[in-house]
Design a protein around this motif. Structure first.
Motif, PDB file in Angstrom:
ATOM      1  N   ASP A 152      39.816  26.317  80.621  1.00 50.35           N
ATOM      2  CA  ASP A 152      40.925  27.166  81.034  1.00 50.35           C
ATOM      3  C   ASP A 152      40.697  28.556  80.438  1.00 50.35           C
ATOM      4  O   ASP A 152      40.095  28.671  79.349  1.00 50.35           O
ATOM      5  N   PRO A 153      41.143  29.628  81.104  1.00 50.85           N
ATOM      6  CA  PRO A 153      40.946  30.970  80.543  1.00 50.85           C
ATOM      7  C   PRO A 153      41.495  31.132  79.130  1.00 50.85           C
ATOM      8  O   PRO A 153      40.928  31.885  78.321  1.00 50.85           O
ATOM      9  N   ASP A 154      42.590  30.439  78.804  1.00 46.88           N
ATOM     10  CA  ASP A 154      43.161  30.541  77.458  1.00 46.88           C
ATOM     11  C   ASP A 154      42.200  30.034  76.384  1.00 46.88           C
ATOM     12  O   ASP A 154      42.325  30.390  75.208  1.00 46.88           O
ATOM     13  N   ASP A 155      41.233  29.200  76.761  1.00 46.80           N
ATOM     14  CA  ASP A 155      40.313  28.620  75.787  1.00 46.80           C
ATOM     15  C   ASP A 155      39.209  29.582  75.365  1.00 46.80           C
ATOM     16  O   ASP A 155      38.542  29.357  74.352  1.00 46.80           O
ATOM     17  N   THR A 156      39.014  30.633  76.148  1.00 45.47           N
ATOM     18  CA  THR A 156      37.881  31.526  75.893  1.00 45.47           C
ATOM     19  C   THR A 156      37.951  32.159  74.511  1.00 45.47           C
ATOM     20  O   THR A 156      36.959  32.224  73.779  1.00 45.47           O
ATOM     21  N   GLY A 157      39.143  32.637  74.137  1.00 45.42           N
ATOM     22  CA  GLY A 157      39.308  33.247  72.820  1.00 45.42           C
ATOM     23  C   GLY A 157      39.068  32.266  71.694  1.00 45.42           C
ATOM     24  O   GLY A 157      38.526  32.630  70.640  1.00 45.42           O
ATOM     25  N   VAL A 158      39.456  31.007  71.908  1.00 46.42           N
ATOM     26  CA  VAL A 158      39.232  29.974  70.892  1.00 46.42           C
ATOM     27  C   VAL A 158      37.737  29.755  70.698  1.00 46.42           C
ATOM     28  O   VAL A 158      37.234  29.703  69.567  1.00 46.42           O
ATOM     29  N   ALA A 159      37.001  29.639  71.799  1.00 49.68           N
ATOM     30  CA  ALA A 159      35.559  29.430  71.703  1.00 49.68           C
ATOM     31  C   ALA A 159      34.875  30.593  70.995  1.00 49.68           C
ATOM     32  O   ALA A 159      34.009  30.394  70.130  1.00 49.68           O
ATOM     33  N   ALA A 160      35.273  31.816  71.357  1.00 47.22           N
ATOM     34  CA  ALA A 160      34.677  32.994  70.726  1.00 47.22           C
ATOM     35  C   ALA A 160      34.985  33.026  69.235  1.00 47.22           C
ATOM     36  O   ALA A 160      34.116  33.358  68.411  1.00 47.22           O
ATOM     37  N   SER A 161      36.210  32.666  68.861  1.00 41.85           N
ATOM     38  CA  SER A 161      36.602  32.669  67.441  1.00 41.85           C
ATOM     39  C   SER A 161      35.822  31.627  66.654  1.00 41.85           C
ATOM     40  O   SER A 161      35.371  31.887  65.531  1.00 41.85           O
ATOM     41  N   VAL A 162      35.663  30.436  67.227  1.00 35.83           N
ATOM     42  CA  VAL A 162      34.917  29.379  66.540  1.00 35.83           C
ATOM     43  C   VAL A 162      33.462  29.808  66.352  1.00 35.83           C
ATOM     44  O   VAL A 162      32.893  29.670  65.255  1.00 35.83           O
ATOM     45  N   ARG A 163      32.855  30.348  67.375  1.00 37.13           N
ATOM     46  CA  ARG A 163      31.454  30.768  67.268  1.00 37.13           C
ATOM     47  C   ARG A 163      31.289  31.854  66.208  1.00 37.13           C
ATOM     48  O   ARG A 163      30.386  31.792  65.364  1.00 37.13           O
ATOM     49  N   THR A 164      32.182  32.842  66.235  1.00 35.38           N
ATOM     50  CA  THR A 164      32.101  33.931  65.254  1.00 35.38           C
ATOM     51  C   THR A 164      32.255  33.407  63.841  1.00 35.38           C
ATOM     52  O   THR A 164      31.524  33.806  62.916  1.00 35.38           O
ATOM     53  N   ALA A 165      33.212  32.484  63.642  1.00 38.38           N
ATOM     54  CA  ALA A 165      33.457  31.941  62.307  1.00 38.38           C
ATOM     55  C   ALA A 165      32.271  31.126  61.797  1.00 38.38           C
ATOM     56  O   ALA A 165      31.897  31.204  60.622  1.00 38.38           O
ATOM     57  N   VAL A 166      31.650  30.335  62.677  1.00 39.16           N
ATOM     58  CA  VAL A 166      30.521  29.504  62.259  1.00 39.16           C
ATOM     59  C   VAL A 166      29.330  30.375  61.899  1.00 39.16           C
ATOM     60  O   VAL A 166      28.673  30.171  60.855  1.00 39.16           O
ATOM     61  N   ILE A 167      29.023  31.360  62.722  1.00 39.39           N
ATOM     62  CA  ILE A 167      27.884  32.236  62.435  1.00 39.39           C
ATOM     63  C   ILE A 167      28.150  33.051  61.169  1.00 39.39           C
ATOM     64  O   ILE A 167      27.241  33.295  60.362  1.00 39.39           O
ATOM     65  N   GLY A 168      29.429  33.431  60.966  1.00 34.19           N
ATOM     66  CA  GLY A 168      29.769  34.145  59.733  1.00 34.19           C
ATOM     67  C   GLY A 168      29.608  33.278  58.507  1.00 34.19           C
ATOM     68  O   GLY A 168      29.197  33.751  57.433  1.00 34.19           O
ATOM     69  N   ALA A 169      29.927  31.973  58.656  1.00 36.29           N
ATOM     70  CA  ALA A 169      29.811  31.060  57.519  1.00 36.29           C
ATOM     71  C   ALA A 169      28.366  30.654  57.244  1.00 36.29           C
ATOM     72  O   ALA A 169      28.026  30.258  56.123  1.00 36.29           O
ATOM     73  N   ARG A 170      27.513  30.730  58.255  1.00 32.54           N
ATOM     74  CA  ARG A 170      26.107  30.345  58.110  1.00 32.54           C
ATOM     75  C   ARG A 170      25.221  31.483  58.647  1.00 32.54           C
ATOM     76  O   ARG A 170      24.571  31.356  59.688  1.00 32.54           O
ATOM     77  N   PRO A 171      25.179  32.619  57.956  1.00 34.44           N
ATOM     78  CA  PRO A 171      24.456  33.791  58.478  1.00 34.44           C
ATOM     79  C   PRO A 171      22.944  33.589  58.588  1.00 34.44           C
ATOM     80  O   PRO A 171      22.272  34.358  59.285  1.00 34.44           O
ATOM     81  N   VAL A 172      22.415  32.573  57.939  1.00 35.94           N
ATOM     82  CA  VAL A 172      20.960  32.387  57.975  1.00 35.94           C
ATOM     83  C   VAL A 172      20.501  31.628  59.216  1.00 35.94           C
ATOM     84  O   VAL A 172      19.297  31.596  59.500  1.00 35.94           O
ATOM     85  N   ILE A 173      21.414  31.004  59.950  1.00 36.99           N
ATOM     86  CA  ILE A 173      20.991  30.235  61.123  1.00 36.99           C
ATOM     87  C   ILE A 173      20.709  31.170  62.298  1.00 36.99           C
ATOM     88  O   ILE A 173      21.216  32.294  62.361  1.00 36.99           O
ATOM     89  N   ASP A 174      19.918  30.696  63.212  1.00 39.70           N
ATOM     90  CA  ASP A 174      19.676  31.421  64.452  1.00 39.70           C
ATOM     91  C   ASP A 174      20.971  31.411  65.270  1.00 39.70           C
ATOM     92  O   ASP A 174      21.488  30.327  65.584  1.00 39.70           O
ATOM     93  N   PRO A 175      21.538  32.569  65.645  1.00 38.09           N
ATOM     94  CA  PRO A 175      22.787  32.587  66.435  1.00 38.09           C
ATOM     95  C   PRO A 175      22.675  31.821  67.743  1.00 38.09           C
ATOM     96  O   PRO A 175      23.686  31.355  68.286  1.00 38.09           O
ATOM     97  N   GLY A 176      21.452  31.645  68.236  1.00 39.45           N
ATOM     98  CA  GLY A 176      21.261  30.894  69.469  1.00 39.45           C
ATOM     99  C   GLY A 176      21.551  29.417  69.333  1.00 39.45           C
ATOM    100  O   GLY A 176      21.585  28.693  70.341  1.00 39.45           O
ATOM    101  N   ARG A 177      21.792  28.946  68.105  1.00 40.55           N
ATOM    102  CA  ARG A 177      22.123  27.536  67.914  1.00 40.55           C
ATOM    103  C   ARG A 177      23.587  27.240  68.175  1.00 40.55           C
ATOM    104  O   ARG A 177      23.982  26.068  68.249  1.00 40.55           O
ATOM    105  N   VAL A 178      24.406  28.285  68.330  1.00 42.18           N
ATOM    106  CA  VAL A 178      25.813  28.108  68.725  1.00 42.18           C
ATOM    107  C   VAL A 178      26.055  29.058  69.894  1.00 42.18           C
ATOM    108  O   VAL A 178      26.128  30.275  69.710  1.00 42.18           O
ATOM    109  N   THR A 179      26.155  28.519  71.093  1.00 40.87           N
ATOM    110  CA  THR A 179      26.261  29.350  72.286  1.00 40.87           C
ATOM    111  C   THR A 179      27.571  29.095  73.016  1.00 40.87           C
ATOM    112  O   THR A 179      28.205  28.050  72.838  1.00 40.87           O
ATOM    113  N   PHE A 180      27.945  30.066  73.839  1.00 40.27           N
ATOM    114  CA  PHE A 180      29.158  29.918  74.651  1.00 40.27           C
ATOM    115  C   PHE A 180      29.079  30.828  75.856  1.00 40.27           C
ATOM    116  O   PHE A 180      28.738  32.000  75.744  1.00 40.27           O
TER     117      PHE A 180
END
Length: 422
Positions: A263-291
């Motif tokens: 649903d369109p309302d879910d888009t912001g949730v997905a973006a927030s989760v991805r940003t938070a995970v990459i922020g918490a694990r800056p050493v990982i390749d960002p391509g390992r969490v995609t959306f």
């Protein structure tokens, strides 16, 4: 039917269509595809997003409510006034709309559910107006493979119960839905259960698998049920934290994660989760969490097809994963998820979205992946069987809408549905 209308059959589809929910759009696509096979049918829509429906399907479409027409208000009070006027005008307008068609089809969807925040004067009122207008005009209103729950709010339960009672024909996507309508005081002894309409959609072919191991994680803008409306933002905040923790754990365990939505309302949730995970694990390749947001169930299935397993909450995220023979852990917000998992032989992989236990999800996911070959074989067999069962709904649909003469095996609902039998 008048002589002038005898050469064509006008069928309108009705519902929260064109609003961006890809599960609803998938149900609509399945019905439109089947009806389009038969010459002489003119299709149109009475829906939430007529512009989108016209663009996607090339059929005439009008708004299901008067207040959603192009009548902008400058103030909040003006908007409220327009909505109030619309509630008075909508029943009369619906009678006029139904006089222009020969039948109305409500294609699947959870139209009799209250699993997400729902106001009785919103969609339940619109559905009630539709089915009563059908009775007044003699226009068949057909509820096809719909989902239902016994609404907790008395007014919502009353509106949905009478809407179901006034329909010409009802079928459900699972047995608990039929039981729920029975619990609203409707006689359902003549009603049938078929698989969800999405089982009629084609599956993607020739998809290359993603690098091992890749998991699709479905996220949603979860704010609780109708009774949780006051705490909705707090519930969403807690959910975001849990899903971020889950995806971080999966990345730490060596998985790549593909975030999916419905649903369109879910888009912001997905973006927030991805940003938070990459922020918490800056050493990982960002391509390992995609959306990438999906615009249809076909696009969603294209996203799911390469992965090795799925963790999801939205019903049609789960259904598509099962159709694609993926080991699937459901973080369900309603009984429909559990019913679907049980029907597909994975009842033990259904958890509750209200209490996401990251350790338990990781354990079930690992267990399911170890058995993925057996699970995939079983799911393919069950998917094929459900496709065959659903095919039995199409002759019924054509009969009750008047496209073909009634057959001896079709029993439309007669009268107004008396007290439910014990």
């Amino acid at each position: 039917m008048t002589a002038g209308r005898a050469t064509r059959h006008r069928i309108a589809v009705f519902g929260l269509l064109g609003s961006g929910n890809i599960g609803n759009e998938g149900s609509l696509q399945a019905v439109l595809t089947e009806l389009a096979r038969h010459p002489g049918i003119e299709l149109s829509a009475i829906c939430a997003g007529p512009d989108d429906v016209r663009r996607r399907y090339g059929i005439p479409a009008v708004s299901m409510t008067w207040s959603r027409l192009d009548r902008p208000a400058r103030t909040r009070a003006g908007t409220a006034a327009l909505k109030a006027v619309g509630k008075v005008l909508d029943p009369f307008r619906m009678v006029g709309l139904l006089r222009r068609v020969d039948a109305v089809v409500v294609p699947g969807m959870g139209v009799l559910e209250d699993t997400l925040p729902l106001h009785p004067w919103g969609f339940p009122y619109a559905l009630l107006g539709l089915t009563f207008a059908g009775r007044l005009t003699g226009t068949p209103v057909v509820l096809v493979c719909v989902g239902a729950t016994r609404a907790r709010d008395p007014l919502t339960r009353w509106a949905l119960g009478w809407a179901a009672r006034a329909a010409t024909y009802r079928s459900y996507r699972d047995a608990p839905s039929r039981d729920a309508v029975t619990g609203m005081g409707v006689d359902t002894t003549g009603d049938s259960v078929y698989p969800d309409l999405a089982f009629a959609l084609p599956l993607p072919e020739g998809v290359q698998p993603a690098p091992w191991p890749t998991v699709a994680v479905g996220v949603m803008a979860w704010r609780g049920r109708a009774e949780d409306r006051r705490d909705g933002e707090s519930i969403l905040s807690t959910y975001l934290a849990r899903m971020t923790e889950l995806v971080t754990r999966l990345v730490d365990d060596g998985y790549s994660v593909r975030l999916i939505t419905g649903d369109p309302d879910d888009t912001g949730v997905a973006a927030s989760v991805r940003t938070a995970v990459i922020g918490a694990r800056p050493v990982i390749d960002p391509g390992r969490v995609t959306f990438a947001p999906a615009d249809s169930l076909a696009e969603l299935m294209d996203q799911i097809a390469p992965v090795h397993a799925v963790v999801a909450s939205r019903y049609h995220n789960v259904l598509c994963a099962l159709r694609l023979a993926k080991p699937t852990v459901s973080l369900g917000y309603a009984g429909k998820n559990r019913a679907l998992l049980q029907e597909m032989g994975l009842g033990g992989l259904c958890l509750d979205i209200r209490d996401v236990d990251v350790e338990e999800v990781a354990r079930l996911l690992s267990q399911a992946l170890e058995e993925r070959s057996r699970i995939a074989r079983d799911l393919r067999a069950r998917d094929a069987a459900r496709g065959q069962l659903l095919a039995g709904q199409w002759p019924v649909l054509l009969s009750v809408t008047g496209v073909v003469p009634p057959s001896s095996g079709v029993r439309p609902v007669i009268g107004w549905g008396g007290p439910a039998r014990a």
